[in-house]
Design a protein around this motif. Structure first.
Motif, PDB file in Angstrom:
ATOM      1  N   LEU A   4      -8.154   3.000  -7.275  1.00  0.00           N
ATOM      2  CA  LEU A   4      -8.462   1.603  -6.959  1.00  0.00           C
ATOM      3  C   LEU A   4      -9.728   1.141  -7.672  1.00  0.00           C
ATOM      4  O   LEU A   4      -9.785   0.025  -8.191  1.00  0.00           O
ATOM      5  N   ARG A  27      -9.020   1.241   6.649  1.00  0.00           N
ATOM      6  CA  ARG A  27      -8.024   0.279   6.171  1.00  0.00           C
ATOM      7  C   ARG A  27      -6.605   0.810   6.384  1.00  0.00           C
ATOM      8  O   ARG A  27      -5.720   0.084   6.829  1.00  0.00           O
ATOM      9  N   LEU A  28      -6.386   2.089   6.063  1.00  0.00           N
ATOM     10  CA  LEU A  28      -5.069   2.681   6.275  1.00  0.00           C
ATOM     11  C   LEU A  28      -4.718   2.708   7.756  1.00  0.00           C
ATOM     12  O   LEU A  28      -3.565   2.485   8.133  1.00  0.00           O
ATOM     13  N   TRP A  60     -12.050  -2.357  -4.717  1.00  0.00           N
ATOM     14  CA  TRP A  60     -12.769  -1.511  -3.768  1.00  0.00           C
ATOM     15  C   TRP A  60     -14.078  -0.964  -4.346  1.00  0.00           C
ATOM     16  O   TRP A  60     -14.453   0.169  -4.082  1.00  0.00           O
ATOM     17  N   LEU A  76     -11.664   3.389   3.326  1.00  0.00           N
ATOM     18  CA  LEU A  76     -10.246   3.537   3.003  1.00  0.00           C
ATOM     19  C   LEU A  76      -9.466   4.059   4.207  1.00  0.00           C
ATOM     20  O   LEU A  76      -8.378   3.568   4.512  1.00  0.00           O
ATOM     21  N   LEU A 105       2.088   1.777  -3.480  1.00  0.00           N
ATOM     22  CA  LEU A 105       1.021   2.322  -4.324  1.00  0.00           C
ATOM     23  C   LEU A 105       0.838   3.818  -4.066  1.00  0.00           C
ATOM     24  O   LEU A 105       0.730   4.610  -5.002  1.00  0.00           O
ATOM     25  N   VAL A 124       0.842  -1.198   0.000  1.00  0.00           N
ATOM     26  CA  VAL A 124       0.000   0.000   0.000  1.00  0.00           C
ATOM     27  C   VAL A 124       0.874   1.244   0.000  1.00  0.00           C
ATOM     28  O   VAL A 124       0.591   2.217  -0.708  1.00  0.00           O
ATOM     29  N   ARG A 125       1.963   1.238   0.776  1.00  0.00           N
ATOM     30  CA  ARG A 125       2.894   2.374   0.778  1.00  0.00           C
ATOM     31  C   ARG A 125       3.465   2.602  -0.623  1.00  0.00           C
ATOM     32  O   ARG A 125       3.580   3.735  -1.087  1.00  0.00           O
TER      33      ARG A 125
END
Length: 171
Positions: free
Chosen positions: A108, A125-126, A114, A122, A88, A85-86
């Motif tokens: 996404l 999730r983060l 998503w 979001l 992305l 994720v980082r």
């Protein structure tokens, strides 16, 4: 009921015509509630039946919510790790100092991920991945929810050095 009314909005129109479907659906709900009120006033014993229907509907809604939570937990186990994720987020930032979360969500969803999720999903999730985000990230002069590059490039808490296995000589 709220979702049903919201689905009445037409996205191919603009202005008051786009919201006309919502107003019609809201009027149908109000009319239905008025007729139900009149019926209950005429036959008070009907409340026993309506209470039973209400309990069954609440139980079904609870079962559906539990199933949705179990599906989300299963989906999270297959979700990418924090480093992916980082990567992305850094890719989406490019040379900029940050990226807005709505841009990340749009990216996404463009790539088939998503679907049907929101900004709140979001952010949650983060937060679970330990990726810092803030409400006042300015990109192109607009402050909103986003992630700053300086926060991503800082070492993650998992990479922080732990205690030394050597015995201390301080006494």
């Amino acid at each position: 009921m709220t979702a049903w009314v919201a689905r009445g909005r037409r996205h191919d129109l603009t202005g008051w015509r786009a919201a006309l479907g919502c107003w019609v659906r809201l009027a149908v709900l109000i009319l239905g509630m008025y007729l139900l009120w009149r019926l209950v006033r005429a036959m008070p014993s009907l409340m026993w039946l309506l209470s039973g229907v209400w309990v069954i509907a609440a139980w079904r809604a609870g079962c559906n919510a539990t199933a949705a939570v179990e599906e989300d937990e299963g989906a999270e186990s297959a979700a990418p790790d924090a480093e992916a994720v980082r990567t992305l987020l850094l890719t989406l930032m490019g040379d900029g100092s940050g990226v807005h979360l709505r841009t990340v969500l749009a990216h996404l969803q463009e790539h088939g991920q998503w679907e049907g999720r929101t900004m709140a999903d979001l952010r949650a999730r983060l937060d679970r991945l330990g990726i810092p985000f803030d409400r006042n990230v300015k990109v192109a002069g607009v402050p909103t929810w986003g992630v700053r590059k300086r926060d991503l490039e800082a070492p993650s808490p998992a990479a922080a050095p732990g205690s030394s296995p050597d015995v201390s000589t301080a006494a």
